[in-house]
Design a protein around this motif. Sequence first.
Motif, PDB file in Angstrom:
ATOM      1  N   MET A  94       2.388  -5.632  12.808  1.00  0.00           N
ATOM      2  CA  MET A  94       2.533  -4.407  13.600  1.00  0.00           C
ATOM      3  C   MET A  94       3.356  -4.704  14.852  1.00  0.00           C
ATOM      4  N   GLN A  95       3.936  -3.641  15.441  1.00  0.00           N
ATOM      5  CA  GLN A  95       4.582  -3.795  16.733  1.00  0.00           C
ATOM      6  C   GLN A  95       4.515  -2.475  17.490  1.00  0.00           C
ATOM      7  N   HIS A  96       4.649  -2.579  18.814  1.00  0.00           N
ATOM      8  CA  HIS A  96       4.609  -1.384  19.655  1.00  0.00           C
ATOM      9  C   HIS A  96       5.945  -0.662  19.618  1.00  0.00           C
ATOM     10  N   LYS A  97       5.886   0.654  19.516  1.00  0.00           N
ATOM     11  CA  LYS A  97       7.088   1.499  19.564  1.00  0.00           C
ATOM     12  C   LYS A  97       6.794   2.642  20.530  1.00  0.00           C
ATOM     13  N   ILE A  98       7.848   3.112  21.184  1.00  0.00           N
ATOM     14  CA  ILE A  98       7.703   4.278  22.059  1.00  0.00           C
ATOM     15  C   ILE A  98       8.020   5.510  21.202  1.00  0.00           C
ATOM     16  N   THR A  99       7.141   6.487  21.240  1.00  0.00           N
ATOM     17  CA  THR A  99       7.350   7.709  20.480  1.00  0.00           C
ATOM     18  C   THR A  99       7.001   8.905  21.371  1.00  0.00           C
ATOM     19  N   VAL A 100       7.438  10.084  20.986  1.00  0.00           N
ATOM     20  CA  VAL A 100       7.147  11.279  21.776  1.00  0.00           C
ATOM     21  C   VAL A 100       6.081  12.100  21.057  1.00  0.00           C
ATOM     22  N   ARG A 101       4.982  12.356  21.758  1.00  0.00           N
ATOM     23  CA  ARG A 101       3.904  13.183  21.212  1.00  0.00           C
ATOM     24  C   ARG A 101       3.591  14.271  22.233  1.00  0.00           C
ATOM     25  N   LYS A 102       3.646  15.516  21.774  1.00  0.00           N
ATOM     26  CA  LYS A 102       3.376  16.672  22.652  1.00  0.00           C
ATOM     27  C   LYS A 102       4.227  16.601  23.923  1.00  0.00           C
ATOM     28  N   GLY A 103       5.494  16.223  23.740  1.00  0.00           N
ATOM     29  CA  GLY A 103       6.425  16.189  24.862  1.00  0.00           C
ATOM     30  C   GLY A 103       6.294  14.998  25.799  1.00  0.00           C
ATOM     31  N   ARG A 104       5.370  14.068  25.492  1.00  0.00           N
ATOM     32  CA  ARG A 104       5.183  12.896  26.355  1.00  0.00           C
ATOM     33  C   ARG A 104       5.511  11.620  25.597  1.00  0.00           C
ATOM     34  N   ARG A 105       6.098  10.674  26.331  1.00  0.00           N
ATOM     35  CA  ARG A 105       6.387   9.369  25.722  1.00  0.00           C
ATOM     36  C   ARG A 105       5.112   8.532  25.708  1.00  0.00           C
ATOM     37  N   VAL A 106       4.763   8.043  24.522  1.00  0.00           N
ATOM     38  CA  VAL A 106       3.577   7.196  24.404  1.00  0.00           C
ATOM     39  C   VAL A 106       3.932   5.938  23.619  1.00  0.00           C
ATOM     40  N   ARG A 107       3.217   4.859  23.925  1.00  0.00           N
ATOM     41  CA  ARG A 107       3.430   3.586  23.240  1.00  0.00           C
ATOM     42  C   ARG A 107       2.372   3.468  22.140  1.00  0.00           C
ATOM     43  N   VAL A 108       2.825   3.337  20.901  1.00  0.00           N
ATOM     44  CA  VAL A 108       1.881   3.255  19.778  1.00  0.00           C
ATOM     45  C   VAL A 108       2.138   1.985  18.966  1.00  0.00           C
ATOM     46  N   LEU A 109       1.083   1.517  18.318  1.00  0.00           N
ATOM     47  CA  LEU A 109       1.168   0.344  17.465  1.00  0.00           C
ATOM     48  C   LEU A 109       1.425   0.831  16.037  1.00  0.00           C
ATOM     49  N   VAL A 110       2.550   0.416  15.456  1.00  0.00           N
ATOM     50  CA  VAL A 110       2.908   0.876  14.107  1.00  0.00           C
ATOM     51  C   VAL A 110       3.255  -0.324  13.221  1.00  0.00           C
ATOM     52  N   PRO A 111       3.125  -0.168  11.899  1.00  0.00           N
ATOM     53  CA  PRO A 111       3.508  -1.261  10.999  1.00  0.00           C
ATOM     54  C   PRO A 111       5.000  -1.575  11.132  1.00  0.00           C
ATOM     55  N   VAL A 112       5.332  -2.855  11.096  1.00  0.00           N
ATOM     56  CA  VAL A 112       6.718  -3.305  11.181  1.00  0.00           C
ATOM     57  C   VAL A 112       7.473  -2.841   9.938  1.00  0.00           C
ATOM     58  N   ILE A 113       6.852  -3.043   8.770  1.00  0.00           N
ATOM     59  CA  ILE A 113       7.427  -2.596   7.498  1.00  0.00           C
ATOM     60  C   ILE A 113       6.353  -1.755   6.829  1.00  0.00           C
ATOM     61  N   ALA A 121       0.907  -1.147   0.000  1.00  0.00           N
ATOM     62  CA  ALA A 121       0.000   0.000   0.000  1.00  0.00           C
ATOM     63  C   ALA A 121       0.949   1.200   0.000  1.00  0.00           C
ATOM     64  N   THR A 122       1.212   1.743  -1.176  1.00  0.00           N
ATOM     65  CA  THR A 122       2.251   2.769  -1.316  1.00  0.00           C
ATOM     66  C   THR A 122       1.966   4.011  -0.480  1.00  0.00           C
ATOM     67  N   TYR A 123       3.025   4.757  -0.210  1.00  0.00           N
ATOM     68  CA  TYR A 123       2.965   6.006   0.560  1.00  0.00           C
ATOM     69  C   TYR A 123       2.368   5.816   1.948  1.00  0.00           C
ATOM     70  N   ARG A 124       2.735   4.690   2.584  1.00  0.00           N
ATOM     71  CA  ARG A 124       2.300   4.391   3.957  1.00  0.00           C
ATOM     72  C   ARG A 124       0.780   4.414   4.125  1.00  0.00           C
ATOM     73  N   ARG A 125       0.070   3.943   3.119  1.00  0.00           N
ATOM     74  CA  ARG A 125      -1.395   3.945   3.192  1.00  0.00           C
ATOM     75  C   ARG A 125      -1.971   2.598   3.611  1.00  0.00           C
ATOM     76  N   GLU A 126      -1.175   1.815   4.365  1.00  0.00           N
ATOM     77  CA  GLU A 126      -1.697   0.511   4.785  1.00  0.00           C
ATOM     78  C   GLU A 126      -2.960   0.623   5.645  1.00  0.00           C
ATOM     79  N   PRO A 127      -3.101   1.667   6.530  1.00  0.00           N
ATOM     80  CA  PRO A 127      -4.373   1.766   7.277  1.00  0.00           C
ATOM     81  C   PRO A 127      -5.572   2.022   6.345  1.00  0.00           C
ATOM     82  N   ASP A 128      -5.376   2.858   5.310  1.00  0.00           N
ATOM     83  CA  ASP A 128      -6.460   3.122   4.341  1.00  0.00           C
ATOM     84  C   ASP A 128      -6.825   1.827   3.615  1.00  0.00           C
ATOM     85  N   ALA A 129      -5.791   1.095   3.187  1.00  0.00           N
ATOM     86  CA  ALA A 129      -6.012  -0.157   2.466  1.00  0.00           C
ATOM     87  C   ALA A 129      -6.766  -1.146   3.349  1.00  0.00           C
ATOM     88  N   SER A 130      -6.356  -1.232   4.607  1.00  0.00           N
ATOM     89  CA  SER A 130      -6.997  -2.148   5.545  1.00  0.00           C
ATOM     90  C   SER A 130      -8.489  -1.821   5.706  1.00  0.00           C
TER      91      SER A 130
END
Length: 178
Positions: free
Chosen positions: A38-57, A15-24
């Motif tokens: 998918m796998q969980h990754k820690i990311t920073v949003r609005k200065g806070r660390r949050v755990r989000v589910l993101v595509p592996v590839i 699903a080109t251009y990271r459109r896998e959620p649209d395709a799904s």
Amino acid sequence: MEAAKETELWHAMRATYRREPDASRLLEKEGLECFIPMQHKITVRKGRRVRVLVPVIHNLIFVRACPSDLQRVKSKAAYLQYITDTRSGRKIIVPENDMRRFIAVAGSYSDQLLYFQPEEVNLSKGTRVRITGGDFEGQEGVFLKVKGARDCRVVIEIQGVIAVAMATIHPDLIEVIR
């Protein structure tokens, strides 16, 4: 006379251009089964660390559908493309058993899983094994040393697309397949 019913197959797709959620969303609306590793990754949003589910590839999605149904949906979404085998040029179709095994492991979204491009692992150097207990009981794969892990791991590969190495599994829970 009734036309022969097409068989549902697992297709490896992009699903080109990271459109896998649209395709799904589109595929599910059309009643087609799909899976995005998918796998969980820690990311920073609005200065806070949050755990989000993101595509592996990014861009990778597996779709289970009859070829005609998939072609119909694909005509509505140009960003959905078949992944082809670089040697033969054929669309990559994943055997049902391999896909179910891959989903059983990758669908756990565990942080302990390691993912690899197919060329990064040499399964011929490993031993075919079956897991006899724990979360992945009954799963089969190849037991070998992988990059980024201190010990050997059980690896399940989708031929030519992706490989996943499970978390460390106690040797007592592994049996060699002869």
